[in-house]
Design an enzyme around this catalytic site. Structure first.
Site, short mmCIF file in Angstrom:
data_model
loop_
_atom_site.label_atom_id
_atom_site.label_comp_id
_atom_site.label_asym_id
_atom_site.label_seq_id
_atom_site.Cartn_x
_atom_site.Cartn_y
_atom_site.Cartn_z
N GLU A 83 0.82 -1.22 0.00
CA GLU A 83 0.00 0.00 0.00
C GLU A 83 0.85 1.26 0.00
OE1 GLU A 83 -3.19 -0.07 2.90
OE2 GLU A 83 -3.25 2.12 2.96
N LYS A 261 -7.08 -0.77 11.86
CA LYS A 261 -6.47 -1.25 10.61
C LYS A 261 -5.27 -0.38 10.27
CE LYS A 261 -6.07 -1.65 5.90
NZ LYS A 261 -5.23 -0.82 5.01
N ASP A 277 4.43 -14.26 12.18
CA ASP A 277 3.11 -14.82 11.88
C ASP A 277 2.11 -13.66 11.95
OD1 ASP A 277 0.59 -15.96 11.97
OD2 ASP A 277 1.21 -17.65 13.21
N HIS A 375 -2.49 9.65 -1.35
CA HIS A 375 -2.74 8.29 -1.83
C HIS A 375 -2.79 8.26 -3.35
CE1 HIS A 375 -3.34 5.14 0.89
NE2 HIS A 375 -4.49 4.70 0.46
#
Ligand code: MEV
Length: 423
Positions: A83, A261, A277, A375
């Protein structure tokens, strides 16, 4: 030709044969199939030992976030992520935190919990006592499975016994608390849980079923903190905006999920770079966010007496600096060297600090210009690349794309054609 995914013995085939099978099944071109068989930095032979049915390896961008001052030490932070804006965001936020003296991050002891489920227990509360009576024997047996860990100062430390009401009646659940030192620890505690199961069966009179680590690693917490001078971040209004943005997450699980997030954008990028992990980290973080019975933001933002912004993040971070998958991948070894971390505790502290910085970057962008502008610039570059632009053409195409206001692949192709015809 019939097309079936039922392929007995696929795992036994040599890699080129597996690639041939996939090629035929999916109708890949020679070029596409070659892409699968290609070796990257992680050799195919190593990859083949790591998981099953390997046909290739997979690359992602590897960036380095700068400006991080954590617990008085400077770090360059490797981040693997697809991202745009994440690495830049972390680096910017680290600079703002640096202006306030740097991030502080403190990890607890590295204690993992292994769960042993006992079903069909005739008298659950009596069983709980009987199990606790044999605590020393159980801990000794658990420790006998890993002498090296014990030599390193780790090992099984304690036992907890719970009686749960479940949809099929009462069951007894034993928690084995293990100091796993620099390992992520799942394998270690799973082995211990399996080893002690017979004693637990004997003591409880029930039947042991599951013996498995809990990914709600709430004895392995990281607490990260930062003070950001108001002038570094754009003044009082920006500080206020960030507090309001956090308050939105505190009041609403829909927003809290996205807020968290953003935190995990940073944590998982470091986790990927260092071979952790990531699913365990995500599961633990989100379960912790819901620990009070309602999904909440993992961080808190407030204004201090001086009008500066203060952030605090708390979450479980179960990571390792030793262990097969970390040591076998040359890129994860390299990441640990770039970071210069010596222990799992230190790695967890860095990851917590990165999570907090990442959260700050997102909230600042959201509370000011919005995230789309930054972005979109990076997204436009990705589209330019996807349209086939060469490295020397990417920036020109991306700039025209942003100006056009139509940031699509078709538009990128059109601009690229135009650019080439003008040359
Ligand atoms: C995007 O990957 C992450 C953000 O949505 C996080 C947030 O909203 O806080 C920007």
């Amino acid at each position: 030709m019939s097309r079936t995914s039922r392929i007995p013995g696929f795992y036994k085939l040599p890699i080129p044969e597996r690639v041939r099978v996939v090629k035929e099944f999916a109708g890949l071109t020679d070029e596409e199939a070659e892409l699968l068989g290609k070796t990257g930095r992680l050799g195919l032979d190593v990859a083949d030992k790591m998981i099953e049915n390997v046909v290739g390896t997979f690359e992602l961008p590897y960036g380095v976030a700068v400006n991080f001052l954590i617990n008085g030490r400077d770090y360059l932070v490797p981040m693997v992520i697809e991202e745009p804006s994440v690495v830049a965001g972390a680096s910017n936020a680290a600079k703002w935190c640096r202006d306030g003296g740097g991030l502080v991050s403190i990890a607890s002891e590295q204690i993992m919990v292994s769960q042993i489920q006992v079903i069909k227990v005739p008298s659950p509360h009596t069983a709980a006592v009987r199990i606790l009576e044999r605590k020393k024997e159980i801990l000794d047996l658990a420790n006998s499975t890993n002498e090296i860990l014990v030599k390193l100062g780790g090992g099984a430390r304690d036992l907890e016994v719970r009686v749960l009401d479940s949809p099929v009646g009462k069951m007894v659940v034993v928690h084995l608390l293990v100091d796993v030192r620099d390992a992520m620890g799942a394998n270690i505690v799973n082995t211990m849980a399996e080893a002690v199961a017979p004693i637990i069966e004997e003591a409880s009179g029930g039947r042991v079923l599951l013996r498995i680590v809990s990914n709600l690693a709430d004895r392995r917490l990281v607490k990260s903190w930062a003070r950001v001078p108001k002038d570094s971040i754009g003044g009082e209004e920006v500080v206020e905006g960030i507090v309001y943005a956090w308050a939105f997450a505190a009041a609403d699980p829909y927003r809290a999920t996205t807020h968290n997030k953003g935190i995990m954008n940073g944590i998982i990028a470091v986790a990927l770079a260092t071979g952790q992990d990531t699913r365990a980290l995500e599961a633990g973080a989100h379960a912790y966010a819901a620990r009070r019975g309602r999904y909440e933001p993992l961080s808190t933002w407030e204004v201090d007496g001086n009008g500066d912004l203060v952030g605090y993040l708390e979450l479980p971070i179960a990571v390792g600096t030793v262990g097969g998958s970390i040591r076998s991948n040359p890129m994860t070894r390299l990441s640990l060297k770039i970071l210069g971390v010596k222990t799992a505790k230190e790695l967890a502290e860095v990851m917590g600090a990165v999570g907090l910085a990442q959260n700050l970057a997102a909230l600042r962008a959201l509370a000011t210009e919005g995230i789309q502008r930054g972005h979109m610039k990076l997204h436009a570059r990705q589209l330019a690349l996807a349209a086939g632009a060469r490295p020397d053409e990417v920036d020109v195409v991306a700039e025209e794309l942003v100006k056009s206001g139509r940031i699509t692949l078709e538009k990128a192709q059109e601009i690229l054609e135009g650019l080439r015809s003008r040359r």
